[in-house]
Design an enzyme around this catalytic site. Structure first.
Site, mmCIF file in Angstrom:
data_model
loop_
_atom_site.group_PDB
_atom_site.id
_atom_site.type_symbol
_atom_site.label_atom_id
_atom_site.label_comp_id
_atom_site.label_asym_id
_atom_site.label_seq_id
_atom_site.Cartn_x
_atom_site.Cartn_y
_atom_site.Cartn_z
ATOM 1 N N SER A 50 100.210 -5.320 -39.994
ATOM 2 C CA SER A 50 99.726 -4.540 -41.143
ATOM 3 C C SER A 50 100.795 -4.388 -42.228
ATOM 4 O O SER A 50 101.954 -4.078 -41.942
ATOM 5 C CB SER A 50 99.287 -3.153 -40.665
ATOM 6 O OG SER A 50 98.945 -2.369 -41.799
ATOM 7 N N THR A 77 92.556 1.160 -38.305
ATOM 8 C CA THR A 77 92.168 -0.240 -38.420
ATOM 9 C C THR A 77 91.590 -0.732 -37.104
ATOM 10 O O THR A 77 91.327 0.067 -36.194
ATOM 11 C CB THR A 77 93.364 -1.084 -38.950
ATOM 12 O OG1 THR A 77 92.899 -2.403 -39.227
ATOM 13 C CG2 THR A 77 94.515 -1.143 -37.955
ATOM 14 N N LYS A 130 87.902 1.939 -35.903
ATOM 15 C CA LYS A 130 87.252 2.609 -37.042
ATOM 16 C C LYS A 130 85.946 3.303 -36.678
ATOM 17 O O LYS A 130 85.609 4.344 -37.237
ATOM 18 C CB LYS A 130 86.971 1.595 -38.159
ATOM 19 C CG LYS A 130 88.207 1.121 -38.878
ATOM 20 C CD LYS A 130 87.845 0.124 -39.960
ATOM 21 C CE LYS A 130 89.083 -0.607 -40.435
ATOM 22 N NZ LYS A 130 88.814 -1.622 -41.445
ATOM 23 N N ASN A 151 88.134 4.738 -42.172
ATOM 24 C CA ASN A 151 89.442 4.053 -42.243
ATOM 25 C C ASN A 151 90.521 4.933 -42.867
ATOM 26 O O ASN A 151 91.668 4.516 -42.943
ATOM 27 C CB ASN A 151 89.328 2.728 -43.011
ATOM 28 C CG ASN A 151 89.427 2.929 -44.509
ATOM 29 O OD1 ASN A 151 88.930 3.929 -45.033
ATOM 30 N ND2 ASN A 151 90.058 2.000 -45.207
ATOM 31 N N ASP A 171 87.395 1.103 -47.407
ATOM 32 C CA ASP A 171 87.196 -0.360 -47.383
ATOM 33 C C ASP A 171 86.057 -0.759 -48.322
ATOM 34 O O ASP A 171 86.075 -1.852 -48.886
ATOM 35 C CB ASP A 171 86.839 -0.837 -45.966
ATOM 36 C CG ASP A 171 88.050 -0.881 -45.049
ATOM 37 O OD1 ASP A 171 89.190 -0.892 -45.556
ATOM 38 O OD2 ASP A 171 87.846 -0.897 -43.821
ATOM 39 N N GLY A 214 80.617 -12.572 -40.072
ATOM 40 C CA GLY A 214 81.125 -11.414 -39.341
ATOM 41 C C GLY A 214 80.156 -10.257 -39.506
ATOM 42 O O GLY A 214 79.395 -10.215 -40.494
ATOM 43 N N ALA A 215 80.164 -9.362 -38.532
ATOM 44 C CA ALA A 215 79.227 -8.227 -38.588
ATOM 45 C C ALA A 215 79.890 -6.952 -38.077
ATOM 46 O O ALA A 215 79.214 -6.045 -37.612
ATOM 47 C CB ALA A 215 77.980 -8.554 -37.773
ATOM 48 N N GLY A 216 81.230 -6.880 -38.179
ATOM 49 C CA GLY A 216 81.953 -5.695 -37.739
ATOM 50 C C GLY A 216 82.123 -4.697 -38.875
ATOM 51 O O GLY A 216 81.361 -4.693 -39.854
ATOM 52 N N GLY A 217 83.158 -3.867 -38.753
ATOM 53 C CA GLY A 217 83.381 -2.813 -39.746
ATOM 54 C C GLY A 217 83.628 -3.352 -41.148
ATOM 55 O O GLY A 217 83.108 -2.808 -42.126
#
Ligand code: NDP
Length: 287
Positions: free
Chosen positions: A20, A66, A70, A91, A106, A130-133
């Site tokens: 990060s 992160t 989250k 977040n 975000d 993608g289908a996450g946060g």
């Protein structure tokens, strides 16, 4: 900067978290703004993330959350913003009037980065991989900016189906697409919202040459020297941005929640840009 008993402590909670740039960026922001805070990275397991968040917040600090915490930490947020309610993910956290507040900056970061790339997202046809946060934040930013089509492609179709069902609105009915359909599709924007590219040797999230047309590509991932996804797009003549712009914009919004003053955005951008090209950042905190 001298750390004293009055210094506010901020942390990014995640696993992994060593890549990060948030500690470097936020410590540069704290110095530029002359505020008395310190920002560190804490690697922690899911079972510990909520307790750490609550302890840091109640101790007068705050921070970010992160991957992969989250969603899990949502339960610890006593005053969620509308964006936390809609995404189901937090977040950014801090305390106000004794209550733990949470936001999802975000969404703000993605909107700013997409606007940098496209000008406006109104009428845009977008593919989210993608289908996450991160994908959820991107989908909400696109829906709110009046995109006309948001398609979702994900390794696990059930996750993508859940995102589509939960976030679709009448002016932008989200839809699921399959890998086998790529040749039939064209998009103004294709977004990598997977962690692919974070590790050397990762495969590309998708082969852009398989799509009928691509207007622009956005990566949520960032790494020194650019990402494989942005390099792949650039090699095809497709304008592309990596996740650094989103990182700065979400971090600036977080700074404003914590300190109630405008964020020193240029200092933050300079810090991450210097790190991204591998240059030393004067006085930076260890990541
Ligand atoms: P999540 O863990 O919530 O979601 C990850 C998504 O990527 C899931 O849909 C998952 O699919 C998919 N995925 C994971 N590994 C693979 C793989 N090997 N192959 C194909 N698909 C895969 O993560 P986030 O959405 O929060 O974050 C995604 C990336 O975006 C991270 O790298 C994160 O650092 C970055 N990010 C950057 C931000 C910035 O400011 N620049 C802000 C937010 C995120 P499945 O459902 O099948 O598990």
């Amino acid at each position: 900067m001298t750390v004293t008993a009055a210094t506010r402590t901020f942390a990014i909670l995640g696993d992994p978290v060593s890549h990060s740039l948030s500690p470097l960026m936020q410590n540069a922001a704290f110095r530029a703004a002359g505020v008395d805070g310190i920002y560190v990275a804490l690697r922690c397991a899911s079972a510990e993330a909520g307790g750490l968040l609550a302890g840091i917040a109640r101790g007068g600090g705050g921070g970010n959350v992160t991957v992969p915490h989250k969603t899990h930490v949502r339960a610890y947020i006593e005053r969620p913003t509308e964006l936390v309610r809609r995404t189901g993910a937090c977040n950014t956290f801090w305390v106000e009037n004794g209550r733990i507040c949470g936001d999802n900056t975000d969404v703000i970061g993605f909107a700013a980065s997409a606007a940098d790339l496209l000008g406006s997202c109104a009428g845009v046809r977008a593919l989210l991989i993608g289908a996450g946060g991160g994908a959820r934040a991107a989908a909400i930013a696109l829906v709110d900016a009046h995109a006309s089509d948001v398609a979702v492609l994900n390794r696990s179709p059930a996750q993508a189906q859940a995102l589509v069902e939960e976030l679709a609105v009448s002016h932008c009915p989200l839809r699921l697409v399959q890998e086998t359909q790529l040749e039939e599709l064209e998009f103004d924007l294709v977004v990598n919202a997977t962690p692919l590219g974070l590790e050397l040797g990762d495969p590309l999230p998708a082969d852009l040459t398989r799509l009928r047309r691509v207007g622009a590509a956005l990566d949520l991932v960032y790494r020194p020297g650019g990402t494989p996804w942005t390099r792949h797009a650039a090699a095809l003549g497709v304008p592309a941005l990596d996740g650094l712009g989103m990182l700065v914009a979400q971090g600036a919004a977080a700074f404003e929640r914590w300190w109630r003053r405008p964020a020193p955005v240029e200092a933050m951008r300079a810090a991450v840009n210097a790190a991204a090209v591998g240059a030393p950042v004067h006085g930076s905190a260890p990541a």
